[in-house]
Design a protein around this motif. Structure first.
Motif, PDB file in Angstrom:
ATOM      1  N   ARG A 104     -13.806  48.255  73.408  1.00 59.68           N
ATOM      2  CA  ARG A 104     -15.412  48.674  72.446  1.00 59.68           C
ATOM      3  C   ARG A 104     -16.555  48.716  74.476  1.00 59.68           C
ATOM      4  O   ARG A 104     -17.209  49.797  74.335  1.00 59.68           O
ATOM      5  CB  ARG A 104     -15.982  47.904  72.148  1.00 59.68           C
ATOM      6  N   ASP A 133     -10.999  44.207  70.445  1.00 61.26           N
ATOM      7  CA  ASP A 133     -11.827  44.752  70.139  1.00 61.26           C
ATOM      8  C   ASP A 133     -12.464  45.005  70.951  1.00 61.26           C
ATOM      9  O   ASP A 133     -13.568  45.904  71.098  1.00 61.26           O
ATOM     10  CB  ASP A 133     -12.059  44.276  68.146  1.00 61.26           C
ATOM     11  N   ARG A 172      -3.077  39.071  69.116  1.00 64.75           N
ATOM     12  CA  ARG A 172      -5.173  38.610  69.160  1.00 64.75           C
ATOM     13  C   ARG A 172      -5.370  37.575  70.019  1.00 64.75           C
ATOM     14  O   ARG A 172      -6.408  37.766  71.617  1.00 64.75           O
ATOM     15  CB  ARG A 172      -6.009  38.835  68.095  1.00 64.75           C
TER      16      ARG A 172
END
Length: 334
Positions: free
Chosen positions: A280, A276, A264
């Motif tokens: 999105r 994320d 991450r």
């Protein structure tokens, strides 16, 4: 073997991407205020769409699959700049006396009017970008009666730094230009106003260094090695294969050869956003494309992009684009 075309005094100031389109063998279709250049059928669904609001300004969106690499040689005599927001594909800039620049996802700048340069469009992957041919004459005319910061001179773009034209709001502006071109129905003044907004945002970033330098400081704290970056591009490629139903974090850690936390951190250090957020944003790009089809309702679109209900879609769409799906449809008369 690269395809070559010697260009002497190329005419982007007056014709934008027309000479590149001719080199690619495109046919030309006029759609309202937008010109669509379609590549030959063997390239699949490949095209460039371009708007020419006024002298010295062209806005282009490209969605191109090439069968072999193409070299475009530019010899532009008018002072200005080419700003290009790259989404996908391999594009390399070759300028005399400088190292070759392979453009990563983000916004990039090339000066015009000083010396010839080349752009290499590779065939390894589909090429997607939105670009602006912006010449000094257009800026002077546009700003002639405007109140601009007295300490700033737009002709002095030698000093523009990468972080000053790669802020999130400028990236969003390029996305808005892209969809306006694809819909091909907004008045030409829309593009002029958007470029005015672009210049205003750059003035802000030049004047208030803290705004963009804090982002650089964050990048230094989370420095990513060259080897890690190579793995991050593999991770991104895997995400892009099925962004609406992305692989699990466990699958991605196997590809990257690192733990979830480091993955991450490295992803955000490489691309500037979290995984994320990236997923999105990409889902909301697809949602925007689907919203252009007025036969689909919000509930159907929510399901298509992987959400359980329309409320999730509406919340995420507004978070990414700044307006709701219904507001988007109203904006474009859908």
């Amino acid at each position: 073997m690269l395809e070559r075309k010697i260009a002497v005094g190329t005419n982007e100031y007056l014709t934008g991407s027309a000479e590149l389109a001719a080199q690619l063998g495109c046919t030309k279709i006029n759609q309202n205020n937008v010109v669509e250049y379609c590549l030959p059928p063997e390239h699949g669904d490949s095209w460039l769409m371009e708007a020419h609001p006024s002298a010295g300004l062209f806005v282009t969106n490209a969605y191109v699959t090439l069968l072999k690499p193409v070299v475009r040689e530019y010899d532009i005599r008018q002072n200005g700049r080419w700003l290009c927001s790259v989404t996908n594909g391999v594009i390399t800039i070759l300028e005399p006396g400088k190292k070759a620049r392979r453009l990563q996802p983000g916004i990039h700048l090339v000066q015009t009017g000083r010396q010839p340069f080349k752009i290499v469009f590779d065939a390894d992957a589909p090429i997607w970008f939105t670009s602006i041919w912006l010449f000094d004459e257009w800026i002077h005319v546009h700003l002639r009666d405007k109140s601009v910061e007295p300490s700033y001179n737009f002709a002095d773009y030698d000093g523009w730094q990468f972080a000053q034209y790669n802020t999130p709001d400028i990236l969003l502006l390029f996305e808005q230009l892209k969809y306006a071109l694809r819909i091909a129905s907004v008045p030409l003044m829309y593009y002029e106003n958007k470029i005015g907004e672009l210049l205003a945002l750059i003035i802000r970033n030049v004047r208030y260094e803290w705004f963009w330098k804090r982002q650089l400081q964050e990048e230094r704290r989370r420095y990513v090695t060259y080897q890690n970056k190579k793995y991050m591009f593999l991770v991104k490629e895997e995400l892009d294969k099925n962004i609406l139903n992305p692989p699990s974090i466990k699958q991605l850690t196997t590809i990257a050869g690192m733990g979830a936390t480091k993955l991450r951190q490295c992803f955000k250090g490489t691309f500037g956003i979290t995984m994320d957020e990236y997923v999105r944003q990409e889902k909301m790009k697809e949602a925007m494309r689907l919203l252009s089809n007025d036969d689909l309702n919000i509930k159907n679109i929510a399901a298509a992009v992987g959400y359980k209900n329309s409320s999730q879609l509406i919340a995420n769409f507004k978070k990414v684009h700044g307006f709701t799906p219904n507001e988007f449809r109203k904006l474009f008369g859908l």
